[in-house]
Design an enzyme around this catalytic site. Structure first.
Site, PDB file in Angstrom:
ATOM      1  N   ARG A  92      36.604  61.905 -17.202  1.00  0.00           N
ATOM      2  CA  ARG A  92      36.704  62.431 -15.829  1.00  0.00           C
ATOM      3  C   ARG A  92      37.994  61.947 -15.203  1.00  0.00           C
ATOM      4  O   ARG A  92      38.214  60.745 -15.075  1.00  0.00           O
ATOM      5  CB  ARG A  92      35.494  61.979 -15.000  1.00  0.00           C
ATOM      6  CG  ARG A  92      35.580  62.443 -13.567  1.00  0.00           C
ATOM      7  CD  ARG A  92      34.436  61.962 -12.699  1.00  0.00           C
ATOM      8  NE  ARG A  92      34.698  62.326 -11.309  1.00  0.00           N
ATOM      9  CZ  ARG A  92      34.671  61.468 -10.292  1.00  0.00           C
ATOM     10  NH1 ARG A  92      34.367  60.195 -10.514  1.00  0.00           N
ATOM     11  NH2 ARG A  92      34.957  61.858  -9.078  1.00  0.00           N
ATOM     12  N   HIS A 136      40.606  63.816  -5.195  1.00  0.00           N
ATOM     13  CA  HIS A 136      40.211  62.405  -5.180  1.00  0.00           C
ATOM     14  C   HIS A 136      41.171  61.675  -4.243  1.00  0.00           C
ATOM     15  O   HIS A 136      41.857  60.727  -4.627  1.00  0.00           O
ATOM     16  CB  HIS A 136      40.249  61.824  -6.591  1.00  0.00           C
ATOM     17  CG  HIS A 136      39.442  60.567  -6.764  1.00  0.00           C
ATOM     18  ND1 HIS A 136      38.451  60.389  -7.710  1.00  0.00           N
ATOM     19  CD2 HIS A 136      39.496  59.397  -6.074  1.00  0.00           C
ATOM     20  CE1 HIS A 136      37.951  59.161  -7.615  1.00  0.00           C
ATOM     21  NE2 HIS A 136      38.547  58.545  -6.634  1.00  0.00           N
ATOM     22  N   GLU A 181      33.608  61.764  -3.359  1.00  0.00           N
ATOM     23  CA  GLU A 181      33.184  60.890  -2.270  1.00  0.00           C
ATOM     24  C   GLU A 181      33.770  61.292  -0.909  1.00  0.00           C
ATOM     25  O   GLU A 181      34.515  60.523  -0.276  1.00  0.00           O
ATOM     26  CB  GLU A 181      33.554  59.440  -2.591  1.00  0.00           C
ATOM     27  CG  GLU A 181      32.905  58.906  -3.830  1.00  0.00           C
ATOM     28  CD  GLU A 181      33.322  57.480  -4.149  1.00  0.00           C
ATOM     29  OE1 GLU A 181      34.084  56.879  -3.372  1.00  0.00           O
ATOM     30  OE2 GLU A 181      32.910  56.952  -5.192  1.00  0.00           O
ATOM     31  N   ASN A 308      28.060  58.623  -7.630  1.00  0.00           N
ATOM     32  CA  ASN A 308      28.779  57.360  -7.819  1.00  0.00           C
ATOM     33  C   ASN A 308      27.930  56.266  -7.192  1.00  0.00           C
ATOM     34  O   ASN A 308      27.477  56.417  -6.042  1.00  0.00           O
ATOM     35  CB  ASN A 308      30.147  57.402  -7.145  1.00  0.00           C
ATOM     36  CG  ASN A 308      31.103  58.328  -7.848  1.00  0.00           C
ATOM     37  OD1 ASN A 308      30.776  58.930  -8.868  1.00  0.00           O
ATOM     38  ND2 ASN A 308      32.303  58.467  -7.303  1.00  0.00           N
ATOM     39  N   TYR A 310      27.456  51.807  -7.053  1.00  0.00           N
ATOM     40  CA  TYR A 310      27.932  50.472  -7.420  1.00  0.00           C
ATOM     41  C   TYR A 310      26.987  49.364  -7.007  1.00  0.00           C
ATOM     42  O   TYR A 310      26.988  48.288  -7.575  1.00  0.00           O
ATOM     43  CB  TYR A 310      29.315  50.218  -6.799  1.00  0.00           C
ATOM     44  CG  TYR A 310      30.386  51.068  -7.418  1.00  0.00           C
ATOM     45  CD1 TYR A 310      30.665  52.353  -6.936  1.00  0.00           C
ATOM     46  CD2 TYR A 310      31.089  50.617  -8.527  1.00  0.00           C
ATOM     47  CE1 TYR A 310      31.627  53.151  -7.531  1.00  0.00           C
ATOM     48  CE2 TYR A 310      32.060  51.410  -9.133  1.00  0.00           C
ATOM     49  CZ  TYR A 310      32.320  52.679  -8.625  1.00  0.00           C
ATOM     50  OH  TYR A 310      33.275  53.471  -9.212  1.00  0.00           O
TER      51      TYR A 310
HETATM   52  O1  AZF Z   1      35.752  51.212  -5.660  1.00  0.00           O
HETATM   53  C1  AZF Z   1      35.666  51.635  -6.984  1.00  0.00           C
HETATM   54  C2  AZF Z   1      35.789  53.154  -7.028  1.00  0.00           C
HETATM   55  N1  AZF Z   1      34.783  53.752  -6.168  1.00  0.00           N
HETATM   56  N2  AZF Z   1      34.774  55.159  -6.128  1.00  0.00           N
HETATM   57  C3  AZF Z   1      36.080  55.804  -5.921  1.00  0.00           C
HETATM   58  C4  AZF Z   1      37.159  55.172  -6.802  1.00  0.00           C
HETATM   59  O2  AZF Z   1      38.406  55.762  -6.510  1.00  0.00           O
HETATM   60  C5  AZF Z   1      37.166  53.668  -6.609  1.00  0.00           C
HETATM   61  O3  AZF Z   1      38.198  53.056  -7.367  1.00  0.00           O
END
Ligand code: AZF
Length: 465
Positions: A92, A136, A181, A308, A310
């Site tokens: 990706r 992005h 996001e 996504n 974390y």
């Molecule tokens: O913070 C880690 C990742 N989180 N989602 C978007 C990505 O661009 C970030 O690096």
């Protein structure tokens, strides 16, 4: 054929874990254009809001920028060979709008399209499925000067850009993701200003979110018109499971508010065609400038949701009702473990959110399009980097994925964030998420213990299927 690189260290091969994933499950890694490419002034690329933001003193850790990053622009062969060594079945990446349409609208930059053409062809030659993200976060600077995502016109410019890219790459890209996001783009970029473009206006975040969603909805049919029938189209959202720290009614109330702010703000318009009931009131803000038909456009049918994840948020309710974006998170959480980003390691959160999202929204298929951890990796010049905490993080979160699958979640793939260390936005290069280490002084790539572990897992999976 066992292509797994012989790890210089002995990693425990998680064959039992590999066995819990179904045949044809996709194993990948993820990156993004501004975070890895570098070459920001090359081959006709225009400027983006992240070039402007990172060049602004005080915005990014120690003034780091994406000017060179991991120099991926010049290392496609080397980096795709790495992907083969790791045994990835998919990759990706994101396409930099400023490389394709430097002004955001109008003239197309052929060299920009050529770069992604080469990348896609190289991936296919090496047996890796290209998953392309169209946005992005690197918005062309001229569009920001015209208001950026506060300007409704940017949504239409995004749809035009999408068609240009899909016309060139649509015959070969395996799956398309419109936005990455949008919550971060809107709230971090326009609401609190910790991300580009650095605006600090909470109403602006609401308005920008609407235009990002509108851009997504406008882009979907433009994509579908350019790609072979059946090519999957989706969106990637950061989904953050919210839990209550106690049984009090005010905690339950605030968990609901925080879930609306973190997740339903975007999930609801996309999958239910409406914003969460009472959300704008809970933010003490006005609704965005919604026009007739917008929500129908935004809720265009999709083939998958990219998730996504974390960490999670743990909330303790306040006496008086807070605003949706100021609910009190418990921090630090007693006996919790944290990554280098200060994010709690809580793999059950991924399992729970996958089960809940699949239950509550008509998402069709789901991919985990990002999951991973930053830890303070150091390299002593040796053959690899020991990062046992990242191995443990990935093992626990993939176990959560397996548990979700066993509960019937239509999870079709997993992309570790990230293939390699890269520019971590406002944290610059201070935070390392890669399963491959990048020595930025030489651009040398060194597979970490977690990279070897991931390769062994994928190899065990392939041997089972
Ligand atoms: O913070 C880690 C990742 N989180 N989602 C978007 C990505 O661009 C970030 O690096």
């Amino acid at each position: 054929m066992d292509i797994t690189p012989k790890a210089p260290i002995q990693t425990q091969v998680d064959t039992d874990l590999a066995r819990r994933f179904p045949p044809r499950f996709l194993w990948g890694a993820a990156t993004a254009s501004y975070q890895i490419e570098g070459a920001v002034h090359e081959d006709g690329r225009g400027s983006s809001i992240w070039d402007d933001f990172s060049a602004t003193p005080g915005k990014v850790f120690e003034g780091h920028t994406g000017e060179v990053a991991a120099d991926h622009y010049h290392r496609v062969e080397e980096d795709t060979d790495l992907m083969v060594r790791l045994g990835l079945s998919a990759y990706r990446f994101s396409i930099a709008w400023p490389r394709i349409v430097p002004e955001g609208r109008g003239a197309i930059n052929p060299a920009g399209l050529d770069f992604y053409d080469r990348l896609v062809d190289t991936l296919l030659e090496k047996g890796i499925q290209p998953f392309a993200t169209l946005y992005h976060w690197d918005l062309p600077s001229p569009l920001e000067r015209a208001g950026g995502w506060l300007n409704r016109e940017t949504a239409y410019a995004f749809a035009d850009y999408t068609e240009i890219v899909a016309r060139r790459l649509g015959d070969r890209v395996a799956s398309w993701i419109t936005l990455n996001e949008p919550w971060c783009s809107a709230y971090l970029g326009y609401g609190i200003g910790v991300h580009a473009p650095g605006r600090t206006d909470r109403q602006g975040a609401i308005d920008a979110a609407h235009h990002l969603l509108l851009g997504h909805g406008l882009a979907v049919p433009r994509l579908r018109a350019q790609v072979p029938a059946g090519t999957p189209v989706g969106i990637t959202l950061i989904v953050n499971p919210v839990y209550g720290a106690d049984e009090r009614a005010e905690t339950a109330r605030d968990v609901k508010l925080a879930h609306a702010f973190s997740n339903a703000w975007f999930l609801d318009p996309i999958y239910r065609g409406s914003y969460p009931e009472g959300f704008f009131e809970a933010m003490a803000l006005n609704p965005p400038p919604i026009q007739e038909g917008d929500l129908e456009i935004i809720s265009a049918p999709l083939d998958f949701l990219g998730v996504n994840n974390y960490s999670r948020t743990l909330i303790r309710g306040a006496q008086e009702q807070p605003l949706a974006d100021s609910c009190q998170a418990v921090a630090p959480i007693p006996n919790a473990c944290y990554t280098d980003m200060g994010w709690e390691i809580y793999p059950h959160g991924l399992r729970d959110l996958l089960v809940n999202v699949a239950r509550d929204y008509p998402v069709g298929n789901i991919y985990v399009t990002e999951n991973g951890a930053a830890f303070p990796d150091t390299w002593d010049g040796g053959e690899t980097i020991n990062d046992p905490r990242r191995v443990s993080y990935l093992r626990s979160y993939l176990t959560a994925c397996a548990e979700a699958l066993e509960q019937g979640v239509p999870l079709r793939g997993y992309f570790v964030w990230s293939l390699m260390d890269n520019f971590e936005w406002a944290e610059g290069y201070a935070k390392r998420f890669g399963i491959v280490y990048v020595d930025y002084s030489t651009q040398r790539r060194i597979i970490k213990e977690s990279g070897y572990w991931y390769a062994e897992l994928l190899n065990a999976f392939n041997n089972n299927n």
